[in-house]
Design a protein around this motif. Sequence first.
Motif, mmCIF file in Angstrom:
data_model
loop_
_atom_site.group_PDB
_atom_site.id
_atom_site.type_symbol
_atom_site.label_atom_id
_atom_site.label_comp_id
_atom_site.label_asym_id
_atom_site.label_seq_id
_atom_site.Cartn_x
_atom_site.Cartn_y
_atom_site.Cartn_z
ATOM 1 N N LEU A 39 0.775 -1.113 -0.026
ATOM 2 C CA LEU A 39 0.108 0.163 0.093
ATOM 3 C C LEU A 39 0.793 1.249 0.040
ATOM 4 O O LEU A 39 0.774 2.182 -0.815
ATOM 5 C CB LEU A 39 -0.921 -0.016 1.308
ATOM 6 N N ALA A 40 1.897 1.467 0.872
ATOM 7 C CA ALA A 40 2.780 2.324 0.990
ATOM 8 C C ALA A 40 3.371 2.751 -0.358
ATOM 9 O O ALA A 40 3.754 3.884 -0.757
ATOM 10 C CB ALA A 40 3.697 2.458 1.929
ATOM 11 N N GLN A 41 3.953 1.594 -1.025
ATOM 12 C CA GLN A 41 4.934 1.716 -2.071
ATOM 13 C C GLN A 41 4.048 1.924 -3.408
ATOM 14 O O GLN A 41 4.538 2.670 -4.305
ATOM 15 C CB GLN A 41 5.777 0.493 -2.345
ATOM 16 N N GLY A 42 3.013 1.659 -3.375
ATOM 17 C CA GLY A 42 2.005 1.988 -4.482
ATOM 18 C C GLY A 42 1.613 3.481 -4.321
ATOM 19 O O GLY A 42 1.601 4.190 -5.337
ATOM 20 N N LEU A 43 1.199 4.062 -3.118
ATOM 21 C CA LEU A 43 1.253 5.317 -3.022
ATOM 22 C C LEU A 43 2.418 6.140 -3.506
ATOM 23 O O LEU A 43 2.238 7.187 -3.938
ATOM 24 C CB LEU A 43 0.804 5.804 -1.550
ATOM 25 N N TYR A 44 3.680 5.610 -3.051
ATOM 26 C CA TYR A 44 4.859 6.332 -3.388
ATOM 27 C C TYR A 44 5.075 6.529 -4.860
ATOM 28 O O TYR A 44 5.241 7.573 -5.316
ATOM 29 C CB TYR A 44 5.991 5.483 -2.748
ATOM 30 N N TYR A 45 4.733 5.466 -5.692
ATOM 31 C CA TYR A 45 4.905 5.672 -7.168
ATOM 32 C C TYR A 45 3.766 6.671 -7.419
ATOM 33 O O TYR A 45 4.189 7.163 -8.629
ATOM 34 C CB TYR A 45 4.271 4.244 -7.748
ATOM 35 N N LEU A 46 2.473 6.680 -7.241
ATOM 36 C CA LEU A 46 1.632 7.289 -7.584
ATOM 37 C C LEU A 46 1.762 8.925 -7.346
ATOM 38 O O LEU A 46 1.263 9.910 -8.457
ATOM 39 C CB LEU A 46 0.424 7.134 -7.051
ATOM 40 N N LEU A 47 2.639 9.245 -6.458
ATOM 41 C CA LEU A 47 2.719 10.773 -6.063
ATOM 42 C C LEU A 47 4.249 11.129 -6.602
ATOM 43 O O LEU A 47 4.521 12.304 -6.428
ATOM 44 C CB LEU A 47 2.785 10.803 -4.416
ATOM 45 N N LEU A 48 5.158 10.307 -7.052
ATOM 46 C CA LEU A 48 6.255 10.910 -7.659
ATOM 47 C C LEU A 48 6.132 11.983 -8.512
ATOM 48 O O LEU A 48 5.466 11.788 -9.478
ATOM 49 C CB LEU A 48 6.921 9.538 -8.334
#
Length: 242
Positions: free
Chosen positions: A37-46
């Motif tokens: 969940l955290a890494q998915g959000l990380y990618y989406l906000l880069l």
Amino acid sequence: MQTETAPAQTAPPRRQLTDVRGFWRVLLAVIAPLPMLAQGLYYLLLPWAADASFPQRVQDTTGHLNLVGSLQWIETPFLVGLIPATFAVAWVARRGAPRLATAGALLALLGDLAGFPLIPNNDRLTYLTATNSFDVDAMSALSGAEDNYLLGQLGGLLFIIGVTIGLLLLGLALWRSKAAPAWMGWALAIGGFTHPFVSGIVPGYVAQGLGLWVAAVGFAGASYALLRMRNDAFDLPPAPAG
């Protein structure tokens, strides 16, 4: 003549050991979906494009310092929690699909343990360059040297194998074990296996981020199983050695 018999010796009562199986079971259930969940959000906000050069990333970071600074913290559950999350899936699936769970865990955990210490974190290097006014050309050369470093490349290869093949096998093991709904096992298998390839289909990081959220649903299958499981099915009760 009477003889006296020695009084019977009684063993001292053993101290009752604290049963912490419930703590570990619930802790693993909470951790399991968080890394993806955290890494998915990380990618989406880069804030930069997937194919951006190091100098371009520094420039984009300079315009979004608060966002990129927050992303360093958002990524932390992935870096810290992926190993126990992987263990949680393997532990849940091991009885219903022992060989698949073992093979998947070996590959996935090997990838995690090799990738995290060996793969250079160029995103963090980008952020530190922007926030400390480091020489961009020098830091870009450092980033390129790290990318070409053999140990880093080996760690990256093992990590990709762990994410694709390892999580694919763990997802199939979760499905085959029937410990969680079948679609949750397939979500883990598909979300992990497709992660390195979706960027070629949909440019940028959006597809990768959403794919990791699909994998998070699969990890949540372990949470579902752990929360429904009795402590006796989770592990043996505490007992003194000997």
